[in-house]
Design a protein around this motif. Structure first.
Motif, mmCIF file in Angstrom:
data_model
loop_
_atom_site.group_PDB
_atom_site.id
_atom_site.type_symbol
_atom_site.label_atom_id
_atom_site.label_comp_id
_atom_site.label_asym_id
_atom_site.label_seq_id
_atom_site.Cartn_x
_atom_site.Cartn_y
_atom_site.Cartn_z
ATOM 1 N N ILE A 59 0.833 -1.207 0.000
ATOM 2 C CA ILE A 59 0.000 0.000 0.000
ATOM 3 C C ILE A 59 0.867 1.256 0.000
ATOM 4 O O ILE A 59 0.576 2.215 -0.704
ATOM 5 C CB ILE A 59 -0.974 -0.002 1.203
ATOM 6 C CG1 ILE A 59 -2.072 -1.041 0.961
ATOM 7 C CG2 ILE A 59 -1.580 1.371 1.440
ATOM 8 C CD1 ILE A 59 -2.977 -1.280 2.156
ATOM 9 N N THR A 60 1.953 1.239 0.766
ATOM 10 C CA THR A 60 2.813 2.427 0.826
ATOM 11 C C THR A 60 3.484 2.718 -0.503
ATOM 12 O O THR A 60 3.886 3.855 -0.757
ATOM 13 C CB THR A 60 3.892 2.291 1.922
ATOM 14 O OG1 THR A 60 4.707 1.168 1.642
ATOM 15 C CG2 THR A 60 3.276 2.184 3.294
ATOM 16 N N SER A 61 3.600 1.702 -1.361
ATOM 17 C CA SER A 61 4.255 1.921 -2.654
ATOM 18 C C SER A 61 3.294 2.469 -3.712
ATOM 19 O O SER A 61 3.750 2.938 -4.754
ATOM 20 C CB SER A 61 4.895 0.619 -3.158
ATOM 21 O OG SER A 61 3.903 -0.308 -3.544
ATOM 22 N N VAL A 62 1.987 2.415 -3.468
ATOM 23 C CA VAL A 62 1.032 2.859 -4.483
ATOM 24 C C VAL A 62 0.163 4.033 -4.053
ATOM 25 O O VAL A 62 -0.577 4.576 -4.868
ATOM 26 C CB VAL A 62 0.122 1.688 -4.957
ATOM 27 C CG1 VAL A 62 0.940 0.603 -5.630
ATOM 28 C CG2 VAL A 62 -0.702 1.126 -3.823
ATOM 29 N N VAL A 63 0.246 4.423 -2.799
ATOM 30 C CA VAL A 63 -0.593 5.510 -2.284
ATOM 31 C C VAL A 63 0.302 6.692 -1.918
ATOM 32 O O VAL A 63 1.380 6.513 -1.350
ATOM 33 C CB VAL A 63 -1.399 5.031 -1.053
ATOM 34 C CG1 VAL A 63 -2.203 6.145 -0.440
ATOM 35 C CG2 VAL A 63 -2.313 3.874 -1.430
ATOM 36 N N SER A 64 -0.154 7.885 -2.228
ATOM 37 C CA SER A 64 0.635 9.085 -1.928
ATOM 38 C C SER A 64 0.806 9.238 -0.416
ATOM 39 O O SER A 64 -0.052 8.804 0.364
ATOM 40 C CB SER A 64 -0.051 10.333 -2.485
ATOM 41 O OG SER A 64 -1.180 10.673 -1.692
ATOM 42 N N PRO A 65 1.904 9.860 0.020
ATOM 43 C CA PRO A 65 2.146 10.022 1.458
ATOM 44 C C PRO A 65 1.012 10.772 2.183
ATOM 45 O O PRO A 65 0.655 10.412 3.305
ATOM 46 C CB PRO A 65 3.453 10.823 1.519
ATOM 47 C CG PRO A 65 4.146 10.485 0.240
ATOM 48 C CD PRO A 65 3.058 10.306 -0.778
ATOM 49 N N GLU A 66 0.452 11.779 1.562
ATOM 50 C CA GLU A 66 -0.622 12.541 2.214
ATOM 51 C C GLU A 66 -1.883 11.689 2.371
ATOM 52 O O GLU A 66 -2.513 11.683 3.434
ATOM 53 C CB GLU A 66 -0.931 13.820 1.422
ATOM 54 C CG GLU A 66 -1.884 14.761 2.118
ATOM 55 C CD GLU A 66 -1.376 15.320 3.447
ATOM 56 O OE1 GLU A 66 -2.213 15.825 4.212
ATOM 57 O OE2 GLU A 66 -0.169 15.264 3.744
ATOM 58 N N THR A 67 -2.237 10.950 1.326
ATOM 59 C CA THR A 67 -3.397 10.050 1.402
ATOM 60 C C THR A 67 -3.133 8.966 2.440
ATOM 61 O O THR A 67 -4.021 8.611 3.230
ATOM 62 C CB THR A 67 -3.682 9.418 0.021
ATOM 63 O OG1 THR A 67 -3.915 10.460 -0.923
ATOM 64 C CG2 THR A 67 -4.868 8.480 0.068
ATOM 65 N N MET A 68 -1.911 8.445 2.447
ATOM 66 C CA MET A 68 -1.536 7.414 3.410
ATOM 67 C C MET A 68 -1.654 7.933 4.836
ATOM 68 O O MET A 68 -2.155 7.241 5.722
ATOM 69 C CB MET A 68 -0.106 6.934 3.137
ATOM 70 C CG MET A 68 0.366 5.865 4.096
ATOM 71 S SD MET A 68 -0.637 4.387 4.065
ATOM 72 C CE MET A 68 -0.175 3.737 2.509
ATOM 73 N N ARG A 69 -1.215 9.161 5.069
ATOM 74 C CA ARG A 69 -1.285 9.739 6.411
ATOM 75 C C ARG A 69 -2.725 9.785 6.898
ATOM 76 O O ARG A 69 -3.028 9.392 8.026
ATOM 77 C CB ARG A 69 -0.667 11.144 6.418
ATOM 78 C CG ARG A 69 -0.681 11.807 7.784
ATOM 79 C CD ARG A 69 0.001 13.162 7.746
ATOM 80 N NE ARG A 69 -0.691 14.138 6.948
ATOM 81 C CZ ARG A 69 -1.735 14.865 7.389
ATOM 82 N NH1 ARG A 69 -2.178 14.701 8.609
ATOM 83 N NH2 ARG A 69 -2.304 15.749 6.611
ATOM 84 N N TRP A 70 -3.631 10.245 6.049
ATOM 85 C CA TRP A 70 -5.046 10.323 6.435
ATOM 86 C C TRP A 70 -5.634 8.924 6.626
ATOM 87 O O TRP A 70 -6.366 8.682 7.593
ATOM 88 C CB TRP A 70 -5.845 11.114 5.396
ATOM 89 C CG TRP A 70 -5.685 12.582 5.632
ATOM 90 C CD1 TRP A 70 -4.821 13.418 4.991
ATOM 91 C CD2 TRP A 70 -6.363 13.364 6.609
ATOM 92 N NE1 TRP A 70 -4.922 14.677 5.514
ATOM 93 C CE2 TRP A 70 -5.874 14.677 6.507
ATOM 94 C CE3 TRP A 70 -7.338 13.096 7.556
ATOM 95 C CZ2 TRP A 70 -6.327 15.717 7.313
ATOM 96 C CZ3 TRP A 70 -7.788 14.125 8.359
ATOM 97 C CH2 TRP A 70 -7.287 15.419 8.238
ATOM 98 N N ALA A 71 -5.329 8.015 5.724
ATOM 99 C CA ALA A 71 -5.859 6.651 5.831
ATOM 100 C C ALA A 71 -5.366 5.978 7.112
ATOM 101 O O ALA A 71 -6.146 5.332 7.833
ATOM 102 C CB ALA A 71 -5.467 5.834 4.609
#
Length: 191
Positions: A59-71
């Motif tokens: 997931i960390t390789s396909v999702v942007s850091p900002e989206t990942m932070r919120w998720a």
């Protein structure tokens, strides 16, 4: 090492009173063979959490850091809420794969019980958060064993003395704190 310690502590606390701990009590009472039960718990957890850790790393390789932070932040807060909801175990989970022996029955029932369980989802989130899936998998597996091995040996006598509401509240508090810290980008303060 933070990933290992946090993963171990959070999962150990979250597992107390969880359906898999109840399953460990039931299997221990039914089979009275602790070593194959513990081996089944270990193997099922390694496979289950290994898959979850791999998913978290992917997931960390396909999702942007900002989206990942919120998720992640919202996932941790969701885990806090979920931790406060008591688990119940279904009798059919303890009936699965009886003909496979103690190890096989434990492996199958634990693997199935962990599918979509809060500790599996926490493993995904922690692996994504820390970016160290092997340490997270080791930590969540150790946390499972810390909660479930005493259940195998001590059974229901000890469980009645553990203040489940307090333990669940502490685990929920840790998940909520991790969620808030992630959402508020607290790690940026220390860079």
């Amino acid at each position: 090492m933070e990933a290992l310690f946090i993963s171990t502590g959070v999962v150990a606390l979250a597992e107390i009173g969880d359906k898999t701990q109840l399953l460990a009590f039931i299997l221990a009472a039914r089979f009275k063979k602790p070593i194959p039960i513990i081996a089944g718990i270990l193997c099922a957890t390694l496979v289950n959490h290994g898959l979850a850790g791999a998913l978290g790393a992917w997931i960390t390789s396909v999702v942007s850091p900002e989206t990942m932070r919120w998720a992640l932040g919202l996932s941790f807060i969701g885990m806090a809420i979920w931790t406060m909801i008591p688990d119940k175990i279904e009798e059919e989970e303890t009936q699965v794969a009886k003909h496979l022996g103690v190890f096989g029955a434990t492996f199958i029932t634990f693997f199935l019980a962990e599918m979509g369980d809060k500790t599996q989802i926490a493993t995904v989130a922690l692996a994504a958060h820390y970016g160290a899936p092997l340490l997270v998998i080791a930590g969540t597996t150790l946390g499972m064993l810390l909660a479930d091995v005493p259940a195998v040996f001590l059974g229901n006598k000890f469980a009645a003395k553990i203040p489940m509401k307090l333990v669940h509240s502490i685990a929920a508090g840790i998940f909520a704190l991790m969620g808030l810290l992630t959402l508020l980008k607290v790690e940026k303060l220390f860079q």
